[in-house]
Design a protein around this motif. Sequence first.
Motif, mmCIF file in Angstrom:
data_model
loop_
_atom_site.group_PDB
_atom_site.id
_atom_site.type_symbol
_atom_site.label_atom_id
_atom_site.label_comp_id
_atom_site.label_asym_id
_atom_site.label_seq_id
_atom_site.Cartn_x
_atom_site.Cartn_y
_atom_site.Cartn_z
ATOM 1 N N UNK A 127 23.749 -13.743 19.597
ATOM 2 C CA UNK A 127 25.454 -13.989 19.419
ATOM 3 C C UNK A 127 26.394 -13.690 18.712
ATOM 4 N N UNK A 128 27.223 -13.215 17.846
ATOM 5 C CA UNK A 128 28.227 -13.870 16.517
ATOM 6 C C UNK A 128 29.096 -13.495 17.434
ATOM 7 N N UNK A 129 30.019 -12.693 18.091
ATOM 8 C CA UNK A 129 30.326 -12.576 18.095
ATOM 9 C C UNK A 129 32.346 -13.263 18.748
ATOM 10 N N UNK A 130 31.990 -13.673 18.135
ATOM 11 C CA UNK A 130 33.682 -15.217 17.835
ATOM 12 C C UNK A 130 33.410 -15.925 18.693
ATOM 13 N N UNK A 131 34.875 -16.471 18.735
ATOM 14 C CA UNK A 131 34.987 -17.566 19.872
ATOM 15 C C UNK A 131 36.270 -18.090 20.542
ATOM 16 N N UNK A 132 36.753 -18.820 21.521
ATOM 17 C CA UNK A 132 37.856 -19.333 21.923
ATOM 18 C C UNK A 132 38.194 -20.744 21.285
ATOM 19 N N UNK A 133 39.684 -20.972 21.417
ATOM 20 C CA UNK A 133 39.581 -22.593 21.110
ATOM 21 C C UNK A 133 39.005 -22.799 22.513
ATOM 22 N N UNK A 192 31.497 -16.941 21.997
ATOM 23 C CA UNK A 192 31.901 -15.988 23.476
ATOM 24 C C UNK A 192 30.362 -15.487 23.148
ATOM 25 N N UNK A 193 30.242 -15.215 24.469
ATOM 26 C CA UNK A 193 28.809 -14.877 24.853
ATOM 27 C C UNK A 193 28.702 -13.607 25.923
#
Length: 410
Positions: A247-253, A125-126
């Motif tokens: 940014x280390x704010x998660x990911x999306x599949x 995520x950006x």
Amino acid sequence: MRNMEEDMNSSQTEEVDVLIVGASLGGLRVAEGLRKLGFDGTVKLVGDEAHLPYDRPPLSKEFLTGDVSGEECCFRDEGQLNENGIDLETAAAALAVDLDASSVLFEDRTVRFSHLVVATGARARTLPGAAELAGVHTMRTLEDARTIRSEFVADADVVVVGAGFIGAEVASSARKLGLQVTVIEALPNPLCRAVGEGPGHACADLHTENGTTLVCGTSVSHLEGNGHVEAVVLDNGDRYEAGLVVAGIGVQPNIDWLVDSGVPLGNGVSCDEFLCAGSSNVYAVGDVAEWFNPRYGESMRVEHWTTTVEQAQVVAHNISNPDAPRECTAIPYFWSDQYGHRIQFFGRTRDTDIEEFEVGEARYFAMYRREAELAGVLAIDGTWPLMRLRGMSMQGSVGWDDAVDVINRT
């Protein structure tokens, strides 16, 4: 959705027995697992990156600090893949899938399959406004890591947004190189949603004791800069100068290419306990797979290295042995190296009570209790007892008293 029939008529067509879309850890392990089980059909492994399959965990640690090279992060070379009968194709993104025709559309051709394995992982995520400013990055791919490493310069003020595993490891690497680092975390403590408040405090101490400025309980309002980032402004009005923001704010599949395909989607590709995605010849593994885990009686999507490996073993078995399929009952497990310490966790924390213990050489050790059973363990540097309890848990339920006995004998 693209008109698959028209595209198929205008492009070349290739046929394979097993098509694996996604050439990272999960996809590679499925391909190699098939060969280990004696599968002698054609196996094609396709990835959208231009690299050989590589290991992601070192990117935020040893690669950033210059201790390993990109080549050393690669799992296999081309010769090893060819010897194993694995047809690897890089820099090729899947565009759509047609389940009725058992085919996947790529830019230059259509590939028909007998079995499809979705291993497309997830993307980072950006931050809002990041695209307009140089010096703002995510940490997910080898190219991301190369860019961040090139901007780790002596006078850079580094701001890391997100104190999860990736963000904490980037901060740790930057501090190892002597850079000034600020970590912004929206939650009260690092990892507290994942591991609880007490363990979160222990993780926070790692940052502060090693000279990282840790700011918790507030989020990023916006970025400032004229072409290049200059500062990060928080919701509370505080402003932190920044020459580099990660940014280390998660990911999306990565499931966009599967929308309207008939492949069941939710928080990823929705799979049953056998990692089948709706159809008996479609599977998913890794960060993209949301599967029903019989061990916990619930669906979950787990972004952990070891879970991906276990899922790949199950899928390889189930393709090779359709009459005797195996369930995937993986216990979530992760590790993270930060500031010279190893954080490890296994299990599930939901609806648990946390008890802390003094254990041998461990800097911090906590066990999670659900009624009379052990539900999980978190340790900072307490490797042996954690791995002992993890091994016991993989064999079946572990009583709380039995777990405490293991700790008392350590």
